[in-house]
Design an enzyme around this catalytic site. Structure first.
Site, PDB file in Angstrom:
ATOM      1  CG  ASP A 103      -4.513  -1.588   3.575  1.00 53.90           C
ATOM      2  OD1 ASP A 103      -4.592  -1.686   4.684  1.00 53.90           O
ATOM      3  OD2 ASP A 103      -3.606  -0.890   3.249  1.00 53.90           O
ATOM      4  CG  ASP A 132      -1.976   2.335   6.462  1.00 56.71           C
ATOM      5  OD1 ASP A 132      -2.968   1.662   5.775  1.00 56.71           O
ATOM      6  OD2 ASP A 132      -2.039   3.535   6.571  1.00 56.71           O
ATOM      7  CG  ASP A 189      -1.692   1.097   1.435  1.00 58.82           C
ATOM      8  OD1 ASP A 189      -2.553   1.375   0.258  1.00 58.82           O
ATOM      9  OD2 ASP A 189      -1.905   1.808   2.508  1.00 58.82           O
TER      10      ASP A 189
HETATM   11  P1  ADP Z   1      -3.646   4.536  -0.280  1.00 64.06           P
HETATM   12  O1  ADP Z   1      -3.893   3.584  -1.096  1.00 64.06           O
HETATM   13  O2  ADP Z   1      -2.572   5.644  -0.607  1.00 64.06           O
HETATM   14  O3  ADP Z   1      -3.494   4.054   1.261  1.00 64.06           O
HETATM   15  P2  ADP Z   1      -6.500   5.113   0.428  1.00 64.06           P
HETATM   16  O4  ADP Z   1      -7.161   3.896  -0.223  1.00 64.06           O
HETATM   17  O5  ADP Z   1      -6.533   5.359   1.763  1.00 64.06           O
HETATM   18  O6  ADP Z   1      -4.983   5.496   0.058  1.00 64.06           O
HETATM   19  O7  ADP Z   1      -7.252   6.450  -0.070  1.00 64.06           O
HETATM   20  C1  ADP Z   1      -7.174   6.760  -1.569  1.00 64.06           C
HETATM   21  C2  ADP Z   1      -7.602   8.188  -1.705  1.00 64.06           C
HETATM   22  O8  ADP Z   1      -8.884   8.633  -1.456  1.00 64.06           O
HETATM   23  C3  ADP Z   1      -6.619   9.130  -1.226  1.00 64.06           C
HETATM   24  O9  ADP Z   1      -5.522   9.255  -1.880  1.00 64.06           O
HETATM   25  C4  ADP Z   1      -7.497  10.479  -0.967  1.00 64.06           C
HETATM   26  O10 ADP Z   1      -7.483  11.211  -2.049  1.00 64.06           O
HETATM   27  C5  ADP Z   1      -8.928   9.804  -0.912  1.00 64.06           C
HETATM   28  N1  ADP Z   1      -9.374   9.783   0.469  1.00 64.06           N
HETATM   29  C6  ADP Z   1      -9.539   8.706   1.401  1.00 64.06           C
HETATM   30  N2  ADP Z   1      -9.575   8.986   2.622  1.00 64.06           N
HETATM   31  C7  ADP Z   1      -9.715  10.280   2.457  1.00 64.06           C
HETATM   32  C8  ADP Z   1     -10.203  11.256   3.688  1.00 64.06           C
HETATM   33  N3  ADP Z   1     -10.376  10.838   5.018  1.00 64.06           N
HETATM   34  N4  ADP Z   1     -10.150  12.513   3.566  1.00 64.06           N
HETATM   35  C9  ADP Z   1      -9.751  13.011   2.260  1.00 64.06           C
HETATM   36  N5  ADP Z   1      -9.388  12.216   1.145  1.00 64.06           N
HETATM   37  C10 ADP Z   1      -9.323  10.781   1.593  1.00 64.06           C
HETATM   38 MG    MG Z   2      -3.866   3.149   3.085  1.00 67.70          MG
END
Ligand code: ADP
Ligand code: MG
Length: 620
Positions: free
Chosen positions: A517, A513, A321
């Site tokens: 995921d 983390d 991730d």
């Molecule tokens: P990653 O795969 O990098 O861990 P996530 O799946 O957690 O990312 O989130 C993907 C995208 O969704 C983030 O890059 C962001 O643009 C958006 N996002 C997710 N949660 C939030 C939040 N709480 N506030 C703002 N944007 C969010």
């Molecule tokens: Mg993440």
């Protein structure tokens, strides 16, 4: 040494001295055989009484074929055949081997119990009238105020409410990187307080705290057995009766066929029994896994079972991730671009309020950038994984999230093309502007990827972030592949695809983390969670937990795993080869009881020494 071990050692020394004295005496003066037998029986019973007792108990309980049985039959048989000194020697060496083995097991258990040192004995609970009393951590309700004095362990997870100090996390991570904490810092149990007095408000029960979870995990790790361990257990189950039957055949068949020579063949059969004792395998294989898990835990790598330690050696695809795993997950606001008459301050404030309830790294960072805010202004928060959040702020619907979220809600917005992660903010359907935030890659991420690639592992990053950010990070770290703009379900699908195409013995690891995921962590062959930063769900779902969130520990874990597996195979091949050769020599009458003692005890000691190498881990 434990009391029991000391007692065994005493018995070994006494009977060894007696044994040597009798041999010497019989060399000097002629002793009739019956007197010699009586004399040898003294050290024999001193050293062997417990083996004989266990053998009898085994027969009574219907569990006939164990090593006590083998030893009892072989030595009693040797006594009957007039091989007195051999009989005592076999028992003596067998006990030396047993003592050695129990010492070795104790030693590796200690390395794990050093880790158990993180268990707090008590907590200092502050009551309403300001007095402090010492209580059992199990009895502390959530929201209690605890006092942690300098040098004490933090007993329960919580938030600092007063005081400043540095915490030592060495017991959890294997590295003594002091962490500065102040009012508002969240701290986890198991850390040791430096020289400041801290008061904290507990956010969990002891049983739910980091320490209790870690201890639970380590204690249960021996339940999840590696294939190699199961193989040995099964093997011993069939092997021991098989060699007993073999010995019986050897004692009866040749004299029948050859018409005589009973004593010779019975003696050979007894030698055969001593040689065949499977102790070396039965002991050294679990000990290797035990040692591997113990050694890894000292580096801050918690492995939840021998099966995962075994699997890691065959890793061929490592999936990551991005946020919080390869990057720090601490975003700095690099640009605030308001629109439609909104001010910078108002935009940031709306974003931070909307993010009041989320535990996503983006939310935490935005809240921190904004400082103290009255969280009561925000209600009805709804987190849409992979998109963002939708919250009622002062009675208005505020959206904070990525471009996909704006598209889905049909909001007209201005695209922000800066490098970094963009959070678009809208209120009641009207675009308020965007905040550009940037994350940094972790210090060791690049090295971690390079180390994996050097070991021939395919490295892949999956992220919900934008294509631009993903490609930037991927290039910086030298990843083999990346996939961007994935929703949590897409990540699962990607991993499923990879699982379907990989070879049968290849292992796919996923490191994350746990924020958005956890399902992937469960689905991967080996799920690796970031322990310090990661969510509880991640720690629960994962098979391996990295206490200090350092991705470079993944290749270290693989190295430990490979070393463990090579020791396991060395021991299996070595023990079986030596035993097979000696069994043949014994059956042919070339190997006598003395050789048999080496084949049994000698091999066992060598195998256990080899297994103990697992406790030595170079941390790098
Ligand atoms: P990653 O795969 O990098 O861990 P996530 O799946 O957690 O990312 O989130 C993907 C995208 O969704 C983030 O890059 C962001 O643009 C958006 N996002 C997710 N949660 C939030 C939040 N709480 N506030 C703002 N944007 C969010
Ligand atoms: Mg993440």
């Amino acid at each position: 040494m434990t009391k029991k071990q000391k007692k065994t050692l005493k018995r070994i020394i006494i009977s060894a001295v007696l044994y040597l004295a009798i041999i010497l005496a019989s060399k000097l003066v002629a002793i009739p055989w019956y007197l010699e037998l009586v004399l040898f029986l003294v050290p024999y019973f001193i050293i062997g009484h417990d083996v004989l007792r266990k053998a009898v108990l085994g027969i009574v309980h219907g569990e006939v074929f164990d090593e006590n049985f083998l030893m009892a039959v072989a030595t009693v048989g040797a006594l009957c055949l007039g091989e007195f000194s051999e009989s005592v020697a076999v028992m003596l060496f067998y006990q030396i081997g047993e003592l050695f083995q129990s010492y070795a097991v104790g030693k590796s258990r200690k390395s794990i119990s050093d880790l158990m040192d993180i268990r707090p004995d008590s907590a200092n609970l502050e009551t309403a009238d300001g007095t402090v009393s010492t209580v059992d951590p199990d009895d502390v309700p959530i929201g209690s105020v605890l006092v942690v004095r300098p040098g004490e362990k933090v007993p329960i997870d919580g938030e600092v409410i007063s005081g400043e100090s540095t915490l030592n996390t060495a017991a959890l991570t294997g590295e003594s990187k002091p962490r500065f904490v102040h009012p508002g810092s969240e701290i986890i149990s198991g850390c040791v307080n430096g020289d400041g007095l801290l008061k904290l408000r507990t956010t969990k029960l002891y049983g739910e705290s980091t320490v209790a979870k870690i201890l639970d995990m380590v204690e249960n790790s021996s339940l999840k057995k590696a294939r190699a361990e199961n193989f040995i257990t099964k093997f011993a189950h069939y092997y021991t009766p098989a060699v007993c039957i073999g010995a019986l055949v050897l004692a009866i068949l040749p004299p029948l066929v050859l018409g005589g020579g009973w004593l010779t063949w019975i003696s050979r059969a007894l030698t055969f029994l001593v040689i065949s004792c499977p102790c070396a395998l039965v002991i050294s294989i679990p000990l290797s896994f035990f040692g591997g898990i113990g050694g890894a835990s000292r580096c801050g790598i918690l492995i939840k079972g021998g099966n995962y330690l075994e699997a890691l050696a065959n890793t061929s695809i490592a999936v990551f991730d991005k946020t919080g795993t390869l990057t720090k997950g601490v975003f700095a606001v690099s640009q605030v671009s308001p629109a439609n008459g909104c001010t910078e301050k108002e935009l940031l404030e709306q974003a931070a309020l909307a993010e009041s309830f989320s535990s996503h790294p983006i939310s935490k960072s935005l809240r921190e950038a904004c400082g103290e805010l009255d969280a009561r202004r925000a209600t009805d928060a709804q987190e849409i994984a992979g998109h963002g959040v939708r919250t009622m702020v002062d009675g208005h619907v505020v959206l904070a999230g990525n471009a996909r979220m704006m598209d889905d809600s049909k909001i007209t917005y201005t695209k922000n093309t800066g490098t970094g992660t963009v959070v678009y903010v809208a209120r009641d359907g009207q675009f308020l502007g965007s905040v550009l935030i940037a994350d940094e890659v972790k210090e060791h991420s690049k090295q971690a990827i390079a180390a994996l690639k050097a070991q021939g592992v395919r490295t892949i990053m999956l992220t919900g972030d934008s294509e631009a950010v993903a490609s930037e990070i991927s290039g910086q770290l030298g990843l083999d592949e990346y996939h961007a703009q994935l929703l949590p379900a897409d990540k699962v699908n990607r991993v499923e695809e990879l699982l379907a195409t990989k070879g049968k013995n290849d292992i796919l690891t996923f490191a994350g983390d746990g924020i958005n995921d956890a399902p992937v962590l469960m689905r991967a062959d080996v799920g690796i969670a970031m322990g310090a930063m990661g969510s509880d769900a991640a720690i629960e779902a994962a098979d391996v937990v990295l206490m200090d969130d350092d991705p470079a520990k993944i290749s270290l874990a693989m190295k430990i795993s490979r070393k463990c597996m090579s020791i396991v195979y060395q021991n299996i091949v070595f023990a079986l080869a030596v035993k097979t050769i000696f069994l043949l020599l014994g059956a042919l009458g070339i190997a006598n009881m003395w050789w048999a003692v080496f084949a049994d005890v000698g091999v066992m000691i060598l195998a256990v020494l080899n297994a103990m190498r697992m406790l030595i881990v170079e941390k790098n």
